[in-house]
Design a protein around this motif. Structure first.
Motif, PDB file in Angstrom:
ATOM      1  N   ASP A  41       4.079  23.766  57.037  1.00 43.38           N
ATOM      2  CA  ASP A  41       3.120  22.672  56.874  1.00 43.38           C
ATOM      3  C   ASP A  41       3.720  21.558  56.013  1.00 43.38           C
ATOM      4  OD1 ASP A  41       3.038  23.627  54.258  1.00 43.38           O
ATOM      5  OD2 ASP A  41       1.137  24.700  54.546  1.00 43.38           O
ATOM      6  N   GLU A  42       2.922  20.535  55.735  1.00 43.92           N
ATOM      7  CA  GLU A  42       3.396  19.364  55.002  1.00 43.92           C
ATOM      8  C   GLU A  42       3.819  19.730  53.581  1.00 43.92           C
ATOM      9  OE1 GLU A  42       1.735  14.942  53.634  1.00 43.92           O
ATOM     10  OE2 GLU A  42       0.738  16.076  55.222  1.00 43.92           O
ATOM     11  N   GLU A  43       3.075  20.620  52.948  1.00 47.79           N
ATOM     12  CA  GLU A  43       3.408  21.018  51.583  1.00 47.79           C
ATOM     13  C   GLU A  43       4.749  21.729  51.529  1.00 47.79           C
ATOM     14  OE1 GLU A  43       1.610  23.744  47.903  1.00 47.79           O
ATOM     15  OE2 GLU A  43       0.426  23.372  49.717  1.00 47.79           O
ATOM     16  N   GLN A  44       5.034  22.594  52.492  1.00 46.02           N
ATOM     17  CA  GLN A  44       6.311  23.299  52.523  1.00 46.02           C
ATOM     18  C   GLN A  44       7.463  22.344  52.815  1.00 46.02           C
ATOM     19  OE1 GLN A  44       4.921  26.103  55.491  1.00 46.02           O
ATOM     20  NE2 GLN A  44       4.988  27.804  54.022  1.00 46.02           N
ATOM     21  N   SER A  45       7.226  21.377  53.683  1.00 48.15           N
ATOM     22  CA  SER A  45       8.249  20.362  53.958  1.00 48.15           C
ATOM     23  C   SER A  45       8.553  19.552  52.702  1.00 48.15           C
ATOM     24  CB  SER A  45       7.782  19.436  55.081  1.00 48.15           C
ATOM     25  OG  SER A  45       7.716  20.121  56.315  1.00 48.15           O
ATOM     26  N   GLU A  46       7.523  19.270  51.926  1.00 48.48           N
ATOM     27  CA  GLU A  46       7.716  18.514  50.696  1.00 48.48           C
ATOM     28  C   GLU A  46       8.535  19.308  49.680  1.00 48.48           C
ATOM     29  OE1 GLU A  46       5.113  15.456  48.033  1.00 48.48           O
ATOM     30  OE2 GLU A  46       4.109  17.278  48.717  1.00 48.48           O
ATOM     31  N   GLN A  47       8.324  20.616  49.617  1.00 52.82           N
ATOM     32  CA  GLN A  47       9.096  21.453  48.706  1.00 52.82           C
ATOM     33  C   GLN A  47      10.570  21.451  49.076  1.00 52.82           C
ATOM     34  OE1 GLN A  47       8.098  22.878  45.823  1.00 52.82           O
ATOM     35  NE2 GLN A  47       6.217  21.729  46.241  1.00 52.82           N
ATOM     36  N   ILE A  48      10.866  21.449  50.373  1.00 53.84           N
ATOM     37  CA  ILE A  48      12.261  21.359  50.804  1.00 53.84           C
ATOM     38  C   ILE A  48      12.859  20.031  50.359  1.00 53.84           C
ATOM     39  CG2 ILE A  48      13.790  21.203  52.816  1.00 53.84           C
ATOM     40  CD1 ILE A  48      11.934  23.147  54.252  1.00 53.84           C
ATOM     41  N   ALA A  49      12.097  18.955  50.544  1.00 50.44           N
ATOM     42  CA  ALA A  49      12.575  17.622  50.162  1.00 50.44           C
ATOM     43  C   ALA A  49      12.843  17.541  48.658  1.00 50.44           C
ATOM     44  CB  ALA A  49      11.549  16.565  50.579  1.00 50.44           C
ATOM     45  N   LEU A  50      11.931  18.060  47.857  1.00 47.83           N
ATOM     46  CA  LEU A  50      12.105  18.016  46.404  1.00 47.83           C
ATOM     47  C   LEU A  50      13.297  18.855  45.965  1.00 47.83           C
ATOM     48  CD1 LEU A  50       8.366  18.257  45.257  1.00 47.83           C
ATOM     49  CD2 LEU A  50       9.840  16.236  45.235  1.00 47.83           C
ATOM     50  N   SER A  51      13.513  19.970  46.623  1.00 50.88           N
ATOM     51  CA  SER A  51      14.659  20.811  46.304  1.00 50.88           C
ATOM     52  C   SER A  51      15.965  20.076  46.611  1.00 50.88           C
ATOM     53  CB  SER A  51      14.597  22.123  47.097  1.00 50.88           C
ATOM     54  OG  SER A  51      15.743  22.909  46.875  1.00 50.88           O
ATOM     55  N   LEU A  52      15.992  19.361  47.725  1.00 47.32           N
ATOM     56  CA  LEU A  52      17.182  18.595  48.095  1.00 47.32           C
ATOM     57  C   LEU A  52      17.492  17.503  47.081  1.00 47.32           C
ATOM     58  CD1 LEU A  52      16.529  18.312  51.916  1.00 47.32           C
ATOM     59  CD2 LEU A  52      18.597  19.269  50.901  1.00 47.32           C
ATOM     60  N   LEU A  53      16.474  16.963  46.437  1.00 43.28           N
ATOM     61  CA  LEU A  53      16.665  15.872  45.489  1.00 43.28           C
ATOM     62  C   LEU A  53      17.152  16.351  44.126  1.00 43.28           C
ATOM     63  CD1 LEU A  53      13.564  13.684  46.398  1.00 43.28           C
ATOM     64  CD2 LEU A  53      15.962  13.225  46.934  1.00 43.28           C
ATOM     65  N   GLU A  54      17.265  17.656  43.926  1.00 41.58           N
ATOM     66  CA  GLU A  54      17.769  18.173  42.660  1.00 41.58           C
ATOM     67  C   GLU A  54      19.239  17.823  42.450  1.00 41.58           C
ATOM     68  OE1 GLU A  54      16.978  22.333  42.554  1.00 41.58           O
ATOM     69  OE2 GLU A  54      14.797  22.078  42.381  1.00 41.58           O
ATOM     70  N   ASP A  55      19.912  17.375  43.478  1.00 43.16           N
ATOM     71  CA  ASP A  55      21.310  16.976  43.341  1.00 43.16           C
ATOM     72  C   ASP A  55      21.480  15.736  42.471  1.00 43.16           C
ATOM     73  OD1 ASP A  55      22.275  19.062  44.765  1.00 43.16           O
ATOM     74  OD2 ASP A  55      23.185  17.894  46.372  1.00 43.16           O
ATOM     75  N   ARG A  56      20.396  15.092  42.117  1.00 41.91           N
ATOM     76  CA  ARG A  56      20.507  13.932  41.240  1.00 41.91           C
ATOM     77  C   ARG A  56      20.987  14.337  39.844  1.00 41.91           C
ATOM     78  NH1 ARG A  56      14.126  12.517  41.303  1.00 41.91           N
ATOM     79  NH2 ARG A  56      14.807  11.994  43.401  1.00 41.91           N
ATOM     80  N   ASP A  57      20.941  15.641  39.523  1.00 44.69           N
ATOM     81  CA  ASP A  57      21.414  16.137  38.235  1.00 44.69           C
ATOM     82  C   ASP A  57      22.868  16.602  38.281  1.00 44.69           C
ATOM     83  OD1 ASP A  57      18.968  15.709  36.934  1.00 44.69           O
ATOM     84  OD2 ASP A  57      18.170  17.618  37.652  1.00 44.69           O
ATOM     85  N   VAL A  58      23.543  16.369  39.390  1.00 46.96           N
ATOM     86  CA  VAL A  58      24.957  16.746  39.503  1.00 46.96           C
ATOM     87  C   VAL A  58      25.767  16.012  38.428  1.00 46.96           C
ATOM     88  CG1 VAL A  58      27.009  16.397  40.937  1.00 46.96           C
ATOM     89  CG2 VAL A  58      24.962  17.429  41.918  1.00 46.96           C
ATOM     90  N   LEU A  59      26.747  16.716  37.857  1.00 50.64           N
ATOM     91  CA  LEU A  59      27.580  16.144  36.800  1.00 50.64           C
ATOM     92  C   LEU A  59      28.833  15.517  37.411  1.00 50.64           C
ATOM     93  CD1 LEU A  59      27.344  16.174  33.632  1.00 50.64           C
ATOM     94  CD2 LEU A  59      29.069  17.990  33.683  1.00 50.64           C
TER      95      LEU A  59
END
Length: 326
Positions: A241-259
């Motif tokens: 569903d939409e909520e699960q798709s959003e969780q995937i998207a948010l997980s993908l954006l965690e790369d903004r903390d890459v060093l």
């Protein structure tokens, strides 16, 4: 006295166990990507956020000039190539889930994150340039036509890597996101093993979103691509569903903390060779390590560095005047 000594030993053992558990529970650093330019080596590392100290050793030689920052800290640009399988087998069942997942990704992304939309089958068609404009990306995704075509996933990834490797561009964190059902025609150009080797030699995170058709083996190649590049493999099905798709998207954006780590080797080391290195990270009192193979910058000899050509010395003979006879 014996009781005090025993208590001290127990305390020391407890402290050692606590430190061991802390180190074991900490996420280990992993190299997501590296790039070498004329002056420095750039590493993009995940699993280390705010290190107090970083050391790098090439054999017995220690690199003394090291700098680092997170991508968020400096607002550094990131680029993601979104590869969408637009074959009928994928589109008939998963078009809605694909659209929702990628649009959620664009919706939550920061201004420093740019995306390029491409569809792939027998060939790869680029639908946009790299952009952070939501409307442009949304229009491109919603306009994708799913048609009867064979899918060549391995070739599509190899082509994307070759395009990046052929560009003379500043060191930017780049990654690939693939959305497909995993059904792939046998390639006459590249094998799976060739792609795996290429990714090990030229690291690039490959995040995969597998559309589950009921046969897990069809998604195994995608899972391997994510695992060997330090990325994550996701799976969606008809019930996502939409909520699960959003969780995937948010997980993908965690790369903004890459060093982003920058190494400047000594000039005499800059010969363009591949060198094994040991990276050590001190964070919150815990030391973790990572072994990597890095390509040295190449510094061609300049005229100033070249040995000057010696000019031959011309000796003028000395003429002794003849004394007159008396």
């Amino acid at each position: 006295m014996r009781g005090i000594r025993y208590a001290a030993v127990v305390l020391i053992c407890c402290l050692m166990m606590t430190e061991s558990v802390t180190a074991a529970e900490r996420e280990l650093p992993r190299l997501m990507q590296n790039r070498t330019d004329d002056q420095a080596i750039h590493l993009f590392v995940k699993g280390v956020k705010e290190p107090e100290e970083i050391t790098c050793r090439f054999g017995s030689q220690v690199c003394t000039e090291i700098g680092w920052h997170s991508l968020t800290e400096t607002g550094e640009e990131r680029e993601t190539l979104v590869l969408i399988d637009n074959s009928l087998s994928t589109g008939r069942r998963y078009r809605q889930q694909i659209e929702t997942t990628v649009l959620k990704l664009f919706e939550h992304a920061s201004e420093n994150e740019k995306f390029c939309i491409a569809t792939f089958g027998e060939t790869t068609e680029y639908q946009t340039e790299y952009t952070n404009l939501y409307k442009t990306l949304e229009d491109a995704v919603l306009a994708i036509e799913y048609r009867d075509r064979d899918t060549y996933l391995t070739d599509a990834v190899m082509e994307a890597l070759d395009r990046w490797n052929g560009q003379e561009a500043p060191a930017v964190y780049r990654r690939i996101m693939i959305l497909t059902d995993g059904q792939e025609a046998a390639s006459l150009e590249h094998t799976h093993e060739e792609l795996y080797l290429h990714l090990k030699e030229n690291p690039c995170p490959v995040y995969t979103v597998g559309c589950n058709m009921g046969d897990p083996s069809q998604l195994s190649h995608m899972a391997v691509l994510s695992r060997i590049t330090g990325a994550t493999a996701y799976t969606i099905d008809r019930n996502t569903d939409e909520e699960q798709s959003e969780q995937i998207a948010l997980s993908l954006l965690e790369d903004r903390d890459v060093l982003h780590i920058t190494l400047v080797p000594e000039t005499e080391w800059m010969d363009g060779s591949d060198s094994n290195a040991k990276m050590m990270f001190l964070e919150d009192g815990v030391v973790t390590g990572m072994d990597v193979c890095l390509r040295m910058p190449f510094q061609p000899e300049t005229a100033a560095d070249e040995k000057p050509v010696e000019t031959p010395t011309v000796t003028t003979p000395t003429v002794t005047p003849v004394q007159p006879m008396t």
